[in-house]
Design a protein around this motif. Structure first.
Motif, PDB file in Angstrom:
ATOM      1  N   VAL A   1       6.397  -3.309 -23.103  1.00 15.81           N
ATOM      2  CA  VAL A   1       7.021  -4.434 -22.417  1.00 15.81           C
ATOM      3  C   VAL A   1       7.064  -4.189 -20.914  1.00 15.81           C
ATOM      4  CG1 VAL A   1       9.224  -5.644 -22.120  1.00 15.81           C
ATOM      5  CG2 VAL A   1       8.372  -5.161 -24.400  1.00 15.81           C
ATOM      6  N   LEU A   2       7.222  -2.910 -20.523  1.00 14.39           N
ATOM      7  CA  LEU A   2       7.357  -2.595 -19.112  1.00 14.39           C
ATOM      8  C   LEU A   2       6.033  -2.318 -18.432  1.00 14.39           C
ATOM      9  CD1 LEU A   2      10.492  -0.311 -19.326  1.00 14.39           C
ATOM     10  CD2 LEU A   2      10.375  -2.625 -18.456  1.00 14.39           C
ATOM     11  N   LEU A   3       4.936  -2.373 -19.166  1.00 12.26           N
ATOM     12  CA  LEU A   3       3.630  -2.146 -18.558  1.00 12.26           C
ATOM     13  C   LEU A   3       3.106  -3.427 -17.945  1.00 12.26           C
ATOM     14  CD1 LEU A   3       1.929   0.143 -21.209  1.00 12.26           C
ATOM     15  CD2 LEU A   3       2.419   0.732 -18.855  1.00 12.26           C
ATOM     16  N   GLY A   4       2.043  -3.288 -17.135  1.00 13.27           N
ATOM     17  CA  GLY A   4       1.390  -4.449 -16.556  1.00 13.27           C
ATOM     18  C   GLY A   4       2.211  -5.088 -15.473  1.00 13.27           C
ATOM     19  N   ILE A   5       2.574  -4.294 -14.469  1.00 15.93           N
ATOM     20  CA  ILE A   5       3.467  -4.758 -13.426  1.00 15.93           C
ATOM     21  C   ILE A   5       2.789  -4.642 -12.071  1.00 15.93           C
ATOM     22  CG2 ILE A   5       5.764  -4.399 -12.463  1.00 15.93           C
ATOM     23  CD1 ILE A   5       6.397  -2.754 -14.943  1.00 15.93           C
ATOM     24  N   PRO A   6       2.615  -5.748 -11.305  1.00 18.62           N
ATOM     25  CA  PRO A   6       2.188  -5.576  -9.930  1.00 18.62           C
ATOM     26  C   PRO A   6       3.370  -5.162  -9.058  1.00 18.62           C
ATOM     27  CG  PRO A   6       2.183  -7.879 -10.513  1.00 18.62           C
ATOM     28  CD  PRO A   6       2.680  -7.150 -11.685  1.00 18.62           C
ATOM     29  N   ALA A   7       3.298  -4.126  -8.236  1.00 16.63           N
ATOM     30  CA  ALA A   7       4.430  -3.695  -7.427  1.00 16.63           C
ATOM     31  C   ALA A   7       3.987  -3.129  -6.099  1.00 16.63           C
ATOM     32  CB  ALA A   7       5.249  -2.669  -8.190  1.00 16.63           C
ATOM     33  N   SER A   8       4.954  -2.570  -5.287  1.00 15.34           N
ATOM     34  CA  SER A   8       4.555  -1.921  -4.054  1.00 15.34           C
ATOM     35  C   SER A   8       5.662  -1.439  -3.152  1.00 15.34           C
ATOM     36  CB  SER A   8       3.691  -2.825  -3.227  1.00 15.34           C
ATOM     37  OG  SER A   8       4.278  -3.951  -2.824  1.00 15.34           O
ATOM     38  N   PRO A   9       5.794  -0.117  -2.878  1.00 19.24           N
ATOM     39  CA  PRO A   9       6.716   0.355  -1.882  1.00 19.24           C
ATOM     40  C   PRO A   9       6.200   0.115  -0.478  1.00 19.24           C
ATOM     41  CG  PRO A   9       6.018   2.129  -3.311  1.00 19.24           C
ATOM     42  CD  PRO A   9       5.287   0.897  -3.702  1.00 19.24           C
ATOM     43  N   ALA A  10       7.093  -0.152   0.428  1.00 22.93           N
ATOM     44  CA  ALA A  10       6.679  -0.499   1.781  1.00 22.93           C
ATOM     45  C   ALA A  10       6.014   0.665   2.467  1.00 22.93           C
ATOM     46  CB  ALA A  10       7.900  -0.936   2.581  1.00 22.93           C
ATOM     47  N   ALA A  11       4.978   0.338   3.242  1.00 20.45           N
ATOM     48  CA  ALA A  11       4.242   1.377   3.935  1.00 20.45           C
ATOM     49  C   ALA A  11       4.928   1.735   5.236  1.00 20.45           C
ATOM     50  CB  ALA A  11       2.826   0.905   4.215  1.00 20.45           C
ATOM     51  N   LEU A  12       4.719   2.990   5.661  1.00 19.41           N
ATOM     52  CA  LEU A  12       5.258   3.431   6.933  1.00 19.41           C
ATOM     53  C   LEU A  12       4.108   3.559   7.916  1.00 19.41           C
ATOM     54  CD1 LEU A  12       7.733   6.233   5.863  1.00 19.41           C
ATOM     55  CD2 LEU A  12       8.295   4.020   6.827  1.00 19.41           C
ATOM     56  N   ALA A  13       4.025   2.669   8.899  1.00 21.55           N
ATOM     57  CA  ALA A  13       2.985   2.767   9.902  1.00 21.55           C
ATOM     58  C   ALA A  13       3.472   3.666  11.021  1.00 21.55           C
ATOM     59  CB  ALA A  13       2.654   1.384  10.446  1.00 21.55           C
TER      60      ALA A  13
ATOM     61  N   VAL B   1       7.745  -3.867  12.665  1.00 23.32           N
ATOM     62  CA  VAL B   1       8.433  -4.765  11.750  1.00 23.32           C
ATOM     63  C   VAL B   1       8.893  -3.979  10.537  1.00 23.32           C
ATOM     64  CG1 VAL B   1       8.175  -6.757  10.222  1.00 23.32           C
ATOM     65  CG2 VAL B   1       7.151  -6.797  12.504  1.00 23.32           C
ATOM     66  N   VAL B   2      10.110  -4.251  10.094  1.00 20.47           N
ATOM     67  CA  VAL B   2      10.650  -3.682   8.858  1.00 20.47           C
ATOM     68  C   VAL B   2      11.047  -4.830   7.949  1.00 20.47           C
ATOM     69  CG1 VAL B   2      12.614  -2.465   7.865  1.00 20.47           C
ATOM     70  CG2 VAL B   2      11.421  -1.474   9.798  1.00 20.47           C
ATOM     71  N   GLU B   3      10.583  -4.772   6.700  1.00 15.97           N
ATOM     72  CA  GLU B   3      10.928  -5.779   5.696  1.00 15.97           C
ATOM     73  C   GLU B   3      11.965  -5.187   4.751  1.00 15.97           C
ATOM     74  OE1 GLU B   3       9.648  -8.787   5.724  1.00 15.97           O
ATOM     75  OE2 GLU B   3       7.810  -8.641   6.912  1.00 15.97           O
TER      76      GLU B   3
END
Length: 783
Positions: A8-20, A81-83
């Motif tokens: 049930v928890l598989l198949g997830i699009p996600a993403s931690p914010a990048a640090l430029a 920019v920080v989101e």
């Protein structure tokens, strides 16, 4: 946990914010744990203790914390920019509230020309000057209920910073603004009480900037209790969607912001007493301490736990997962081979830039079985433009994982337009799992040399990078190789397989068990689904071929190393919650052999690298020189430099001659049978193990894991990774001719000397054949 719950928890699009990062050269290797005090190695620090700024926030039960970790709360350079996000329910949305930003900045930031603009859910709500170099200052912005929404609210902070006295490009290193995650967030008009799963995402963090999840266990709890609790811990970690989660085990509930987790069954009186009057199933209630939550999973028997957990995932947890771990985050691209993405897919918003150093970045997550080598390139199709008047030294740089891999000169003084200009990025610079890609543009003008404040005109843009810029991922060589800690950190490989992983605590003290549960939670977040983890006390058996993780203090390792496998005493079966009383041995141990275990441990970095560093340091002490010795030394230096260049390594990546005084080691090795992968986490004492666990909980450290081993300096809070001398292959899923061809090409690029010898041998064979065949061929001319 059942396989159904994991599915049930598989198949997830996600993403931690990048640090430029706005660094023009290769990123420094010494401080991998991101410093929030500023850009680069700035020593301009606040004179006010951080605890003073956070004291008020710790008592503010109306404050909904930002979901992002502290490593994502730095605004660096001239334009950054920080989101951020925070969560509210419908009742608190109707009341409105205040957005609270606690910040401090570098002394070098000019307050008259530096500003932070704030947007909530796409609407501007205000701005404020950056002028707090001596300590944290709070900016409070009133927010109308009309701008808020139930669920996840998005905050966009954009900082435009200018230097007080210096117009050089190097001065942009000194421009930074730090946001205090403890004292910042959305303050509602009424108290926030954790009454449902969504409200758990509003909880604050500890003084170390981590999300505290405490697993409350009864006295006498053992490995079976931890195994039952592991899927609950991972499911809760996925629901929180925080990459700075630290798990501890204790007999009593905690204090301060955090969550107390209790897994209780009716047939276990100890756990049932801790659960109190909680209903059957997974439930949330306010904790005894302000700002703390209490989560209880109660079942009649241990066999009911997977079913109750699955019901929660498909029921009240589903909207939390859909808006959290399953939702796409800005700043991240989860890439598949033979695919193309744009900067817009990473959440980048195009805007004209008028400073001297432009920078932006994002994270790209590649498959765990990706083989990085020189058989193809990852192409960047650039859509950008420069304005007239730039110096001919202007250029665009592409940096991957801290290494500059491509540059594009922008010499046209009349301005240039790039419409799909292709930049080829070598695949060797990437790694399985998470990769940080940064785009930097050096944009100096002749007027910058004068640096007259009255003559500055920052209203004229110098550069624009469009969000239509494409990143094209080629067909990849797919073969799983180990050791590779980057695959573990990026996708929990190879432990996210259906066979799962055995997690061993060599001694079941509270520090080691807490570190083990933190590792399990981090792997669940990396895999974006619960990993089938089995807790065990004691070492893995010598003939074990399965995947394993071993958590051990050095004292426990030393006690085991002097025993024969058959003489190993049985491990304790209950967790020792007493405070650890083992102390660090002042005499460092270079290497330790583990009989009866899956691998041999080394408490130092690679001995060959240490010897090389020693020889480099003492080379000049020779009394006399010789041409042969000098030639050999020069040849060795050239070979070493070529190897560094080929593998995108810096000379500073070599092992230091002096080892850290207090350290922990994360090491990956094949099992004795070669059929599995064993990862070891060791530290001098159980107390050091707790510190090592907290370091690994920090995403700025976890996301930098790579190679065969990582040494964590517990005093300096830095890490140093060592690449393996050789890999072993243990999983090929695609036996098609295309993938096999790419694997062969990748292998030959890694072993180019064999390739050269093979080519020369084939040429010699052809020459011999030609010498024998040609004289006897042709038409006779003597008649």
């Amino acid at each position: 946990m059942s396989c159904l719950a994991a599915a049930v928890l598989l198949g997830i699009p996600a993403s931690p914010a990048a640090l430029a990062q706005s660094l023009l050269s290769d990123a420094p290797a010494a401080p991998p744990a991101v410093s929030l005090r500023g850009l680069g190695d700035s020593t301009i620090l606040s004179t006010r203790p951080v605890a003073l700024a956070r004291a008020g926030a710790a008592r503010d039960i109306n404050l909904a914390a930002f979901e992002q970790s502290r490593s994502a709360l730095a605004l660096e350079g001239e334009d950054d920019v920080v989101e951020l996000t925070f969560v509210l329910d419908a009742g608190h949305v109707a009341e409105g509230g205040d957005l609270v930003i606690a910040y401090r900045n570098a002394v070098s930031v000019m307050p008259e020309a530096s500003m932070v603009s704030v947007m909530i859910n796409g609407a501007p709500v205000g701005d404020f000057p950056i002028r707090s170099p001596s300590g944290f200052a709070r900016q409070v912005i009133d927010v109308s209920p009309a701008l808020l929404r139930a669920g996840v609210n998005e905050v966009r902070l954009r900082a435009v910073q200018r230097h007080r006295v210096d117009c050089s490009m190097e001065a942009t290193y000194e421009l930074w603004t730090e946001i205090d995650g403890q004292a910042s967030g959305f303050r509602s008009r009424s108290a926030l009480r954790p009454e449902d799963f969504q409200s758990l995402r509003t909880l604050g963090r500890t003084e170390h900037g981590l999300t505290d999840l405490r697993l409350v266990l009864p006295a006498g709890a053992g490995a079976a209790t931890l195994t039952r609790a592991a899927p609950v811990v991972q499911t809760l970690a996925l629901a929180l969607n925080r990459d700075d989660l630290s798990v501890t085990v204790a007999e009593s509930e905690g204090r301060g912001p955090g969550i107390d987790l209790i897994v209780a069954t009716d047939d276990d009186p100890g756990s049932l007493a801790a659960a109190g009057s909680a209903p059957y199933g997974l439930s949330v209630a306010a904790g005894a301490d302000a700002g703390r939550a209490r989560v209880v999973l109660r079942a009649a028997t241990a066999g009911e736990i997977p079913g109750l957990l699955l019901s929660a995932v498909q029921g009240p947890l589903q909207p939390v997962l859909d808006t959290g771990i399953r939702a796409r985050r800005k700043g991240e691209i989860r890439a598949a081979e033979n695919s193309a993405y744009t900067l817009a897919d990473a959440g980048y918003v195009a805007a004209p830039f008028s400073g001297r150093l432009f920078h932006t970045g994002f994270d790209m997550i590649l498959p765990a079985d990706f083989y990085p080598a020189e058989y193809a390139t990852l192409d960047l199709a650039l859509h950008a433009a420069t304005s007239p008047g730039l110096k001919p030294t202007s250029q665009l740089l592409v940096r991957v994982n801290g290494h500059i891999v491509k540059s594009l000169p922008m010499r046209d003084a009349d301005g240039e337009v790039f419409s799909g200009r292709k930049l080829e990025l070598p695949l060797r610079a990437f790694r399985p799992g998470r990769n940080q890609i940064e785009l930097l543009a050096e944009l100096e003008r002749a007027a910058d040399d004068a640096c007259v404040f009255a003559e500055r005109d920052d209203s004229v843009p110098r550069f624009i990078l469009l969000d239509t810029t494409e990143i094209r991922v080629p067909a990849l060589a797919r073969v799983a190789r180990s050791p590779e800690l980057a695959a573990l950190a990026g996708s929990a490989y190879p432990y996210a397989s259906p066979s799962g992983v055995s997690v061993h605590a060599l001694k079941p003290d509270a520090g080691s068990v807490s570190a083990a549960m933190t590792m399990i939670a981090k792997m669940g977040l990396a895999a974006r689904a619960p990993v089938m983890a089995r807790m065990e006390f004691g070492p893995p058996s010598a003939d074990a071929g399965a995947n394993a993780i071993v958590i051990a203090s050095r004292r426990a390792v030393e006690a085991l190393s002097g025993l024969e496998p058959a003489a190993s005493p049985p491990a304790a079966q209950a967790i020792d919650f007493a405070r650890a009383r083992d102390f660090a041995d002042p005499m460092p141990t270079a290497s330790i052999h583990l009989p009866g275990a899956a691998v041999a441990m080394s408490m130092a970095t690679d001995p060959a690298a240490l010897l090389d560093a020693f020889q480099q340091t003492t080379r000049g002490l020779a009394t006399g020189g010789s041409l042969v010795r000098d030639f050999g030394a020069g040849l060795s230096d050239a070979s070493r430099a070529f190897r560094h260049w080929l593998n995108y390594e810096r000379p500073s990546d070599a092992a230091p001659l002096v080892e850290p005084l207090r350290k922990a080691l994360l090491l990956q090795r094949p099992s004795v049978t070669g059929e599995g992968v064993v990862t070891w986490l060791t530290a001098d004492t159980s107390l050091d193990m707790v510190e090592a666990s907290d370091m690994l909980a920090d995403p700025s450290v976890w996301n930098r894991l790579e190679g065969e081993s990582v040494v964590l300096d517990l005093d300096a809070r830095t890490l140093r990774a060592t690449r393996p001398q050789a890999y072993f292959t243990h999983d090929i899923k695609d036996y098609g001719p295309g993938n096999l061809r790419r694997i062969a090409a990748a292998w030959f690029s890694d072993h180019f000397r064999i390739y050269v010898v093979l080519v020369l041998a084939l040429m010699a064979v052809f020459a011999i054949w030609l010498g024998r065949a040609v004289p006897g061929a042709g038409v006779r001319t003597d008649r």
